[in-house]
Design an enzyme around this catalytic site. Structure first.
Site, PDB file in Angstrom:
ATOM      1  CG  ASN A  71      -1.992   1.089   1.110  1.00  0.00           C
ATOM      2  OD1 ASN A  71      -2.878   0.969   0.263  1.00  0.00           O
ATOM      3  ND2 ASN A  71      -1.898   2.147   1.897  1.00  0.00           N
ATOM      4  CD  GLU A  72      -1.455   5.934   0.027  1.00  0.00           C
ATOM      5  OE1 GLU A  72      -1.089   6.276   1.160  1.00  0.00           O
ATOM      6  OE2 GLU A  72      -2.347   6.537  -0.600  1.00  0.00           O
TER       7      GLU A  72
ATOM      8  CB  CYS B 222      19.440   0.440   3.218  1.00  0.00           C
ATOM      9  SG  CYS B 222      17.794  -0.300   3.292  1.00  0.00           S
TER      10      CYS B 222
ATOM     11  CD  GLU C 230      -6.414   4.454  -0.685  1.00  0.00           C
ATOM     12  OE1 GLU C 230      -6.385   5.521  -0.025  1.00  0.00           O
ATOM     13  OE2 GLU C 230      -5.651   3.518  -0.466  1.00  0.00           O
TER      14      GLU C 230
ATOM     15  CG  PHE D 230     -13.893  10.336  13.942  1.00  0.00           C
ATOM     16  CD1 PHE D 230     -15.216  10.032  14.235  1.00  0.00           C
ATOM     17  CD2 PHE D 230     -12.958  10.293  14.958  1.00  0.00           C
ATOM     18  CE1 PHE D 230     -15.606   9.710  15.531  1.00  0.00           C
ATOM     19  CE2 PHE D 230     -13.329   9.970  16.259  1.00  0.00           C
ATOM     20  CZ  PHE D 230     -14.660   9.678  16.547  1.00  0.00           C
TER      21      PHE D 230
HETATM   22  C1  GAL Z   1      -4.427   6.621   1.976  1.00  0.00           C
HETATM   23  C2  GAL Z   1      -4.143   5.199   2.462  1.00  0.00           C
HETATM   24  C3  GAL Z   1      -5.388   4.583   3.060  1.00  0.00           C
HETATM   25  C4  GAL Z   1      -6.058   5.520   4.014  1.00  0.00           C
HETATM   26  C5  GAL Z   1      -6.337   6.833   3.314  1.00  0.00           C
HETATM   27  C6  GAL Z   1      -7.013   7.856   4.179  1.00  0.00           C
HETATM   28  O1  GAL Z   1      -3.276   7.347   1.784  1.00  0.00           O
HETATM   29  O2  GAL Z   1      -3.707   4.392   1.412  1.00  0.00           O
HETATM   30  O3  GAL Z   1      -5.035   3.375   3.709  1.00  0.00           O
HETATM   31  O4  GAL Z   1      -5.236   5.727   5.113  1.00  0.00           O
HETATM   32  O5  GAL Z   1      -5.124   7.382   2.887  1.00  0.00           O
HETATM   33  O6  GAL Z   1      -7.295   9.022   3.447  1.00  0.00           O
END
Ligand code: GAL
Length: 675
Positions: free
Chosen positions: A155-156, A166, A315, A365
């Site tokens: 993720n990200e 490293c 997202e 939230f």
């Molecule tokens: C993103 C992340 C998600 C969630 C979201 C909240 O950057 O991938 O897991 O945290 O932000 O806005």
């Protein structure tokens, strides 16, 4: 171009979001209810398991995948597909406790404690082994599940690690890059300066905050290495999941204008580009319209990472976020604008973070499709309306956006500009300059891609290259060829100062013979204080445009002068020039101005190559997708009032109505018209 839908199984757009059923395993009633809610909103896919490592493996070597099996089965039985993540986005506590080398080390050499997420050491062999193990088990069990649509790697991904492992890899990387020849490295990095010459590779350290941060070449190479190392780790994940079923595509969710990784390199290793979009709408420093257009630019950046196919909006928040300084609600209609903007810019998906609000912890939230209180609310109604629209525009899936103009943007150019000592050290505003140029073309009605200097320039008629500070020989040659063949090129101050190792070009900027292409060289560059102003007067007219931040003083060889400075000791010298070269023209803008003030030049460039811009009324944003002989126009009203758009003919897909000349859009309304 033929249509290439990302997910032919779906017969249209993917609509979904991140879903965390493992937080609710003791509430089967809620999980069953969620499925009904999802169907109601026409959601056809969820992303699972993004942070589920501790649910899969709560203790080392104790595994629980039965819950995932049940959730995926239930979803699929109800027509909902799954994007399954590899769980490296967050580590279980036992992992860090048993293998402390999985924890990163910061740029002061301090090892982190366990916690948070997105923070594994990419080089740790223990981490890679444990990750390989959990990914193997996951892929073994689920890579042939009929509901599995795609793998979502980690993720990200981001950040950097300065641990000894490293460092060791960095040295290996450098040995490889500089052919094991330390003199070659010393030369490339100009290390005689301040006595920084290395006698062997082993003496080199990463740029620790309390160490060597004054060798520009080293700083840049560290960034390139971090990208390389992150990609190497990502590839080890991809290898595992692909080995079980090579037909399942992989993606990695990228972040808007993220500074830490060269996404052009990363994109080469994934099948589909996806990204997470969190605009700060309704803020107090820019108009709503500017924010919207800026995010069309961001979509263009991600689209440009894999130009021949749609990308994914992985997202966005259905409502407010929870992590920004001010987490304002999206006003009614704005989510629809944001969702369909992504589609208009080339996304085949609209996905949310998150499907259901978590009950506790950090994101309790954060906006979600399903609220703590349920679904009887504005957000769910808006989400459902979008689901309905997406089902009506399903034929758009697989079409792409075509642009004849391109903006050049490279991550290493960005890093080099940030690190360059000189000009305004606090912020040279490269990123803002890119957005401003792009937005102006968008306002003028010309679609524009954002591409890298290593990409092909074929098919483009206009190239805008703002602040092309790093100039490689091959890029200079490509640009020269582009203009020779009839292309319109515009470059600005700070073009062609250094090579790929950040050594200055000798013999005048822009280097690598571009001074011949533009017919000038830059003698000096002036940095203005924030309240300083100069001006440029265009040839033959009275109006003057404002100049701020930077003014290059030019020596003209054989360029034509279009505008001259109005003030200071370089008054009346050239500020904007053009040179006809071969079949094309090369424009040079030596000072920073508002992009809107350069509109007459942009319009001239468009005219020179016969592009007829599709200029919209004020406050209307427009994008177009096409494929298989079909064309779809996306019209967005970014303004507060109703707008009538003339000369539109086609079918409004959401309403099914025929538009015969006039399209009326209410405040924040969107229309997708099939021509
Ligand atoms: C993103 C992340 C998600 C969630 C979201 C909240 O950057 O991938 O897991 O945290 O932000 O806005």
């Amino acid at each position: 171009m033929s249509k290439k839908p990302l997910f032919p199984q779906l017969n249209g757009m993917l609509y979904g979001g991140d879903y965390n059923p493992d937080q609710w395993l003791d509430r089967p009633d809620i999980l069953a209810q969620d499925i009904e809610y999802l169907k109601k909103a026409k959601i056809n896919c969820v992303s699972l398991g993004i942070f589920s490592w501790s649910s899969y493996e709560p203790r080392e070597n104790e595994y629980h995948f039965e819950w995932l099996q049940q959730v995926m089965d239930n979803l699929y039985a109800n027509g909902i597909y799954t994007i399954l993540a590899t769980p490296s986005g967050a580590k279980p506590a036992w992992l860090d406790k048993n293998y402390p080398d999985c924890l990163r080390v910061d740029n002061m050499g301090v090892r982190y404690h366990h916690g948070d997420r997105h923070n594994y050491c990419m080089s740790s062999q223990n981490f890679r082994n444990k990750l390989k193990n959990i990914n193997t088990l996951l892929a073994e069990k689920f890579s042939h599940h009929p509901g599995l649509l795609m793998w979502h790697i980690s993720n990200e991904m981001g950040g950097e690690c300065f641990c000894p492992e490293c460092q060791k890899k960095f040295i290996e990387y450098l040995c490889n890059k500089f052919d094991n020849d330390i003199d070659k490295l010393n030369k490339a990095w100009w290390t005689t300066f301040w006595s920084h010459k290395f006698s062997c590779f082993e003496e080199i350290e990463p740029p620790f905050a309390n160490g060597s941060i004054d060798i520009m070449g080293l700083n840049l190479e560290w960034k390139r290495f971090t990208t390389w190392n992150m990609i190497d780790c990502m590839k080890s994940e991809i290898e595992v999941v692909k080995s079980f079923n090579p037909d399942i595509p992989v993606t990695a969710n990228l972040m808007n204008m993220y500074n830490g990784l060269d996404y052009r390199e990363l994109a080469k290793e994934i099948d589909v580009v996806s990204w997470d979009s969190y605009p700060r709408f309704h803020n107090d420093w820019e108009s709503f319209e500017d924010t919207m257009r800026e995010f069309s630019y961001s979509h263009a950046v991600f689209r440009g990472l894999k130009k021949d196919k749609p990308f994914m909006l992985m997202e966005c928040s259905p409502s407010s976020t929870n992590w920004q300084a001010y987490n304002k609600l999206k006003r009614p209609g704005v989510l629809r604008l944001q969702a369909l903007q992504a589609v208009g810019c080339g996304s085949d998906t609209v996905q949310y973070f998150q499907i259901r609000k978590s009950r506790g912890s950090f994101e309790q939230f954060h906006g979600a499709v399903i609220d703590h209180a349920g679904i009887d609310n504005r957000i769910f109604r808006e989400v459902s309306e979008i689901g309905d629209i997406l089902s009506k525009i399903s034929s758009v899936a697989g079409t792409t956006v075509k642009a004849e103009a391109a903006l050049l943007f490279d991550w290493d150019n960005r890093w080099a500009i940030q690190d360059m000592q000189g000009l305004c050290n606090a912020d040279k505003k490269y990123e803002k300059t890119l957005v401003d140029f792009w937005r102006e073309f968008n306002r003028l009605g010309a679609e524009m891609d954002v591409i890298g200097t290593s990409d092909s320039f074929d098919g483009y008629k206009i190239i805008i290259a703002p602040m092309l500070y790093i100039l490689r020989r091959d890029v200079a040659e490509k640009l020269t060829q582009f203009v020779k063949n009839g292309g319109q090129l515009l470059a600005t101050y700070l073009t062609g100062y250094v090579d790929e190792n950040l050594l200055c070009h000798l013999g005048g900027f822009p280097g690598e013979n571009l001074s011949d292409l533009f017919g000038l060289y830059s003698e000096e560059i002036d940095t203005l204080f924030p309240s300083d102003r100069n001006g440029i007067q265009f040839r033959g007219c009275d109006n003057t445009i404002e100049v701020f931040d930077y003014c290059e003083i030019l020596k003209i060889k054989d360029a034509e002068i279009i505008g001259r400075y109005t003030d200071d000791f370089y008054k009346d010298t050239a500020a904007i020039t053009v040179k006809c070269f071969g079949e094309g023209s090369a424009y040079y803008v030596a000072a920073r101005t508002k992009a809107a003030d350069l509109a007459p030049i942009f319009e001239q460039m468009l005219k020179n190559v016969g592009i007829v811009p599709n200029k919209m009324p004020p406050h209307v944003l427009y994008h177009e997708r096409s494929g298989d002989g079909e064309r779809y126009g996306f019209y967005y009203n970014l303004g507060e009032n109703q707008i009538d758009i003339k000369n539109v003919k086609g079918i409004d897909l959401a309403s099914g109505k025929e538009i015969d000349g006039e399209l009326v859009l209410d405040k924040y309304a969107v229309a997708v018209v099939k021509f």
